[in-house]
Design a protein around this motif. Sequence first.
Motif, short mmCIF file in Angstrom:
data_model
loop_
_atom_site.label_atom_id
_atom_site.label_comp_id
_atom_site.label_asym_id
_atom_site.label_seq_id
_atom_site.Cartn_x
_atom_site.Cartn_y
_atom_site.Cartn_z
N UNK A 1 0.84 -1.21 0.00
CA UNK A 1 0.00 0.00 0.00
C UNK A 1 0.86 1.24 0.00
N UNK A 2 0.24 2.37 -0.35
CA UNK A 2 0.94 3.64 -0.31
C UNK A 2 1.07 4.12 1.12
N UNK A 3 2.05 4.97 1.33
CA UNK A 3 2.23 5.55 2.65
C UNK A 3 1.06 6.49 2.94
N UNK A 4 0.59 6.43 4.20
CA UNK A 4 -0.56 7.24 4.57
C UNK A 4 -0.31 7.98 5.88
N UNK A 5 -1.01 9.06 6.04
CA UNK A 5 -0.92 9.90 7.23
C UNK A 5 -1.55 9.20 8.43
N UNK A 6 -0.91 9.34 9.59
CA UNK A 6 -1.49 8.81 10.82
C UNK A 6 -1.79 9.94 11.81
N UNK B 1 6.72 5.86 9.96
CA UNK B 1 7.74 6.85 9.67
C UNK B 1 7.45 8.15 10.41
N UNK B 2 8.51 8.75 10.89
CA UNK B 2 8.45 10.06 11.51
C UNK B 2 8.90 11.08 10.46
N UNK B 3 8.26 12.26 10.47
CA UNK B 3 8.62 13.31 9.52
C UNK B 3 8.63 14.66 10.23
N UNK B 4 9.45 15.57 9.71
CA UNK B 4 9.59 16.89 10.34
C UNK B 4 9.55 17.99 9.30
N UNK B 5 8.95 19.12 9.68
CA UNK B 5 8.98 20.31 8.83
C UNK B 5 9.43 21.49 9.67
N UNK B 6 10.47 22.17 9.19
CA UNK B 6 10.98 23.36 9.87
C UNK B 6 9.97 24.49 9.69
N UNK B 7 9.32 24.88 10.78
CA UNK B 7 8.33 25.95 10.72
C UNK B 7 7.91 26.37 12.12
N UNK B 8 7.57 27.62 12.25
CA UNK B 8 6.92 28.11 13.48
C UNK B 8 5.61 28.79 13.10
N UNK B 9 5.10 28.39 11.95
CA UNK B 9 3.83 28.90 11.45
C UNK B 9 2.77 27.82 11.60
N UNK B 10 1.56 28.24 11.92
CA UNK B 10 0.45 27.30 12.00
C UNK B 10 -0.23 27.20 10.64
N UNK B 11 -0.51 25.98 10.23
CA UNK B 11 -1.14 25.72 8.94
C UNK B 11 -2.49 25.06 9.14
N UNK B 12 -3.26 25.07 8.09
CA UNK B 12 -4.50 24.30 8.09
C UNK B 12 -4.17 22.83 8.24
N UNK B 13 -5.04 22.10 8.90
CA UNK B 13 -4.78 20.71 9.20
C UNK B 13 -4.49 19.84 7.98
N UNK B 14 -5.07 20.20 6.84
CA UNK B 14 -4.89 19.39 5.64
C UNK B 14 -3.43 19.33 5.21
N UNK B 15 -2.66 20.35 5.52
CA UNK B 15 -1.26 20.36 5.12
C UNK B 15 -0.47 19.32 5.91
N UNK B 16 -0.78 19.15 7.17
CA UNK B 16 -0.03 18.22 8.01
C UNK B 16 -0.21 16.78 7.55
N UNK B 17 -1.28 16.51 6.84
CA UNK B 17 -1.57 15.15 6.38
C UNK B 17 -0.93 14.84 5.04
N UNK B 18 -0.17 15.79 4.50
CA UNK B 18 0.42 15.64 3.17
C UNK B 18 1.90 15.34 3.28
N UNK B 19 2.36 14.32 2.59
CA UNK B 19 3.77 13.95 2.66
C UNK B 19 4.68 15.09 2.23
N UNK B 20 4.28 15.84 1.20
CA UNK B 20 5.15 16.86 0.63
C UNK B 20 5.34 18.07 1.56
N UNK B 21 4.55 18.13 2.60
CA UNK B 21 4.66 19.20 3.59
C UNK B 21 5.97 19.11 4.37
N UNK B 22 6.50 17.90 4.49
CA UNK B 22 7.62 17.65 5.39
C UNK B 22 8.97 17.70 4.68
#
Length: 128
Positions: free
Chosen positions: A42-47, A94-115
């Motif tokens: 299966x494809x990788x999915x957000x948890x 998998x653990x993922x990280x994004x360098x940011x101190x900005x708050x985003x809409x929740x939909x962004x956090x569920x996207x692989x490309x965000x990180x």
Amino acid sequence: VQLVESGGRLVPAGGSLRLSCVSSGRIRGSYAMGWFRQAPGKEREFAAAINWSGGNVYYADSVKGRFTISRDNAKNTTYLEMNSLKPEDTAVYYCAAKLTSTEYSGKYYATEYFYDSWGQGTQVTVSS
């Protein structure tokens, strides 16, 4: 930043696990953190995800009410507490990280490309 996951193992259905993700290296600021998973074939999915301050958390519907994400910034560690595990939770996590101190809409956090950074993953196997 480098990410190292740990805590994955074989567990019976209904059991619990706590995964850890330790960040190291050149930590340049604040990071939003996410957990994703990939089951065989299966494809990788957000948890789950947590914003940079820990004030907001986000969950996939499939884990809501069973998984809890948290972070300890003093230890550069993010956790995923998993309860009431099901065989369908079997996956590499998998653990993922994004360098940011900005708050985003929740939909962004569920996207692989965000990180920006990803760990190598830890295997969770839930037996029926």
